[in-house]
Enzyme design. Structure first.
Site, PDB file in Angstrom:
ATOM      1  N   ASP A 230      40.840  40.522  39.362  1.00  0.00           N
ATOM      2  CA  ASP A 230      39.439  40.821  39.114  1.00  0.00           C
ATOM      3  C   ASP A 230      38.756  41.349  40.370  1.00  0.00           C
ATOM      4  O   ASP A 230      39.317  41.323  41.465  1.00  0.00           O
ATOM      5  CB  ASP A 230      38.744  39.537  38.635  1.00  0.00           C
TER       6      ASP A 230
ATOM      7  N   ARG B 107      39.947  30.570  38.599  1.00  0.00           N
ATOM      8  CA  ARG B 107      38.655  30.299  39.226  1.00  0.00           C
ATOM      9  C   ARG B 107      37.860  29.249  38.452  1.00  0.00           C
ATOM     10  O   ARG B 107      37.138  28.432  39.031  1.00  0.00           O
ATOM     11  CB  ARG B 107      37.858  31.594  39.352  1.00  0.00           C
TER      12      ARG B 107
ATOM     13  N   ARG C 257      46.535  41.997  36.836  1.00  0.00           N
ATOM     14  CA  ARG C 257      45.320  42.798  36.996  1.00  0.00           C
ATOM     15  C   ARG C 257      44.211  41.927  37.580  1.00  0.00           C
ATOM     16  O   ARG C 257      43.420  41.335  36.853  1.00  0.00           O
ATOM     17  CB  ARG C 257      44.916  43.406  35.654  1.00  0.00           C
TER      18      ARG C 257
END
Length: 299
Positions: free
Chosen positions: A70, A221, A68
């Site tokens: 972002d 990230r 999923r």
């Protein structure tokens, strides 16, 4: 966690009233989307595909993705499946037919028949992400929203040394953003490495490749941003090891932009990373934690 502890059923029942399952590989430019998963009052990739399926088949179906991603994150190799109550359409037709309904930012790369032994999320053995970074001086109009833009690229040798500290089985609490709901933060990271590649215009692109069994909320990230600025400051790789071991979110640095992150590949090959357990003996987990966390949410 040892793969023998991954509690996976042999089959995943079809949705009620359905008689077949179709598997697809999807690529998308995530710039204009709130992410893969349905969001209230915001466009999502999942919703676009489900809408296209309804327009094609007349059935309201649920599309299940392997990861999923972002808001703003892209994909080249997202894998998904959906169940249908009839067999009117051969599986190979969905690639061409759905692309006719979908916006250009979302493309079905392939579609094939599968069965209830396959589940896009729970059958996945590994997920690979690539993160792209370019110098501001090398940017073209076609890079906007698709790479992280920086002033200069730091030492590749030192970047690789820092990245090596991420590989293995660790508790990644340090690199987990607020909002992550997973109780167990341990993840197996098979590959963590930086390389320099050339884009189609011949400009240098710094690429971080990370592959693991699953990921935590904004974990990739957070890792990229922390490593990049540590290396930019000339800090040795032992600092990444120290921050990781601290299991303290305040030890993480700046979170890198969503624009440079791509879900590049999903592996369903049970043998591909078997070597990992021999090199990185599994950590002992309390029995209540041995249910595998498949939370690669918004990495």
């Amino acid at each position: 966690m040892a793969r023998s502890d991954w509690r996976r059923p042999a089959s995943h029942p079809y949705e009620e009233g359905c008689v077949r399952r179709v598997r697809m590989t999807v690529a998308y430019d995530g710039t204009g989307y709130s992410g893969w998963q349905h969001q209230r009052n915001a466009p999502s990739v999942q919703a676009e595909i489900e809408d296209a399926l309804y327009r094609l088949t007349g059935h309201s179906v649920t599309v299940v993705g392997s990861g999923r991603t972002d808001s703003g994150v892209h994909a080249l190799g997202q894998v998904c499946h959906f169940d249908l109550p009839d067999e009117r359409f051969p599986a190979v037709v969905f690639k061409r037919a759905l692309n006719a309904f979908l916006p250009p930012a979302i493309r079905i790369m392939d579609s094939e028949e599968t069965n209830d032994s396959f589940h896009a999320r729970f059958s996945a053995m590994a997920r690979e992400y690539r993160y792209l970074i370019k110098r501001e001086a090398d940017m073209t109009p076609f890079d906007s929203g698709r790479v992280w833009v920086v002033k200069e690229l730091p030492s590749l040798e030192l970047l690789k040394a820092h990245a090596a500290e991420i590989a293995g089985t660790h508790d990644f609490t340090t690199f987990t953003a607020a909002g992550d709901m997973c109780e167990r933060r341990h993840r197996d990271i098979y590959v963590s490495d930086f390389s320099v590649e050339k884009d189609i215009h011949g400009a240098e692109v710094l690429v971080y490749t990370i592959c693991g069994n699953a990921f935590l909320y904004k974990m990739v990230r957070s890792i990229v941003g922390t490593l990049f600025f540590l290396v930019l400051g000339g800090v040795p790789a032992t600092e990444t090891a120290r921050r990781l071991a601290a299991r303290d979110r305040s030890q993480a640095g700046r979170t890198a932009s969503a624009h440079g992150l791509y879900l590049s590949r999903i592996s369903f090959d049970e043998k591909e990373y078997e070597w990992f357990e021999h090199l990185h003996p599994s950590m002992e987990m309390p029995s209540e934690d041995r249910e595998r966390e498949d939370s690669d949410d918004e990495a």
